[in-house]
Design a protein around this motif. Structure first.
Motif, PDB file in Angstrom:
ATOM      1  N   LYS A  99       0.833  -1.203   0.000  1.00  0.00           N
ATOM      2  CA  LYS A  99       0.000   0.000   0.000  1.00  0.00           C
ATOM      3  C   LYS A  99       0.867   1.252   0.000  1.00  0.00           C
ATOM      4  N   ARG A 100       1.931   1.222   0.839  1.00  0.00           N
ATOM      5  CA  ARG A 100       2.822   2.382   0.909  1.00  0.00           C
ATOM      6  C   ARG A 100       3.484   2.646  -0.442  1.00  0.00           C
ATOM      7  N   ARG A 101       3.923   1.556  -1.090  1.00  0.00           N
ATOM      8  CA  ARG A 101       4.563   1.718  -2.391  1.00  0.00           C
ATOM      9  C   ARG A 101       3.568   2.231  -3.432  1.00  0.00           C
ATOM     10  N   GLU A 103       0.917   4.042  -2.813  1.00  0.00           N
ATOM     11  CA  GLU A 103       0.663   5.449  -2.500  1.00  0.00           C
ATOM     12  C   GLU A 103       1.834   6.318  -2.937  1.00  0.00           C
ATOM     13  N   ALA A 104       3.050   5.795  -2.750  1.00  0.00           N
ATOM     14  CA  ALA A 104       4.237   6.554  -3.166  1.00  0.00           C
ATOM     15  C   ALA A 104       4.248   6.728  -4.685  1.00  0.00           C
ATOM     16  N   ARG A 105       3.890   5.635  -5.413  1.00  0.00           N
ATOM     17  CA  ARG A 105       3.831   5.740  -6.878  1.00  0.00           C
ATOM     18  C   ARG A 105       2.752   6.724  -7.299  1.00  0.00           C
ATOM     19  N   ALA A 106       1.597   6.674  -6.628  1.00  0.00           N
ATOM     20  CA  ALA A 106       0.505   7.584  -6.959  1.00  0.00           C
ATOM     21  C   ALA A 106       0.908   9.026  -6.672  1.00  0.00           C
ATOM     22  N   GLU A 107       1.594   9.226  -5.536  1.00  0.00           N
ATOM     23  CA  GLU A 107       2.043  10.576  -5.184  1.00  0.00           C
ATOM     24  C   GLU A 107       3.077  11.075  -6.189  1.00  0.00           C
TER      25      GLU A 107
END
Length: 260
Positions: A99-101, A103-107
């Motif tokens: 999920k963190r990855r 979200e990081a890609r989306a950000e």
């Protein structure tokens, strides 16, 4: 002499008493050397010894075995539960990391999109275009004639039918919007690069002094007001807002990437 027995209820000797007596008899026979055939009765006497059931040993052993089995099962179940919990934690950790990855890609994608949008807007605001889309110059800069009080043309004329859309050639701030004498209805814009542009002979004005304008934004409609022989747009490029500070408008537009 006569022997008497104490009154009371007579009880048979206990097994332990009988066993003790038998053992004493065996010991006496062993002392006299008579063992042979009398050994069997002595060993047979052991048959009267308390059984394991009578002593409770078998029950204790059985209970201990059952307790050990239950303890082993409990330990195995505990181990299984701990392993299942560890696997669940590992799955939760992996899911959180995924999920963190994500979200990081989306950000990162959002930031890249915002940067691209900002860059596109920056380029748009710094871009220049023709004051009348698809038009061309009909009267050049410094053209001579009696039509101009200075004796020559201080700008260029773009072909524009009456009511054609006139736009700001670039980003800037309106410093004049109104009647300009020989220019008729005119607009002067201070461009962001410090130069000035003028739009004359308009039939109507759509901006006000102090307004910020961007490239391609409509500022008025073409016409034939002021000293004009017919509908067109008079366009000037200047170093100041004042008349007489004109520079070549075609060279000015070309220097900003406009095909004229």
């Amino acid at each position: 002499m006569a022997f008497t027995r104490a009154t009371g209820k007579h009880r048979a000797p206990s097994r332990l008493t009988r066993r003790s007596a038998n053992l004493a008899g065996v010991a006496a026979l062993a002392t006299t050397g008579v063992v042979g055939s009398f050994a069997s009765p002595a060993l047979a006497a052991d048959a009267d010894a308390p059984s394991a059931e009578d002593t409770g040993l078998t029950q204790i052993v059985t209970m201990d075995s059952l307790a050990d089995e239950i303890a082993a099962q409990a330990a195995a179940q505990k181990k299984e539960a701990e392993e299942a919990a560890a696997k669940a934690r590992a799955r939760a950790k992996a899911a959180a990391e995924a999920k963190r990855r994500a979200e990081a890609r989306a950000e990162a994608a959002r930031e890249a999109e915002e940067r691209a949008a900002r860059e596109a807007e920056r380029k748009r605001l710094n871009s220049f275009r023709l004051p009348v889309a698809g038009s061309y110059v009909t009267t050049g800069y410094r053209a001579g004639g009696a039509l101009w009080s200075s004796g020559s043309h201080s700008g260029v004329d773009f072909r524009a039918a009456s009511g054609s859309s006139v736009v700001a050639v670039g980003s800037g701030t309106v410093v004049e919007a109104g009647w300009g004498g020989a220019y008729g209805n005119n607009i002067v814009i201070r461009m962001n690069d410090g130069t000035y542009t003028q739009y004359g002979h308009l039939s109507s004005i759509g901006v006000f002094v102090g307004q910020q304008v961007t490239p391609g934004q409509q500022i008025g409609l073409s016409g034939s007001t002021g000293n004009s022989t017919g509908p067109h747009l008079h366009f000037e490029a200047r170093t100041t807002a004042e008349y007489g500070s004109d520079i070549d408008p075609v060279a000015y537009l070309r220097s900003h990437g406009v095909a004229v």
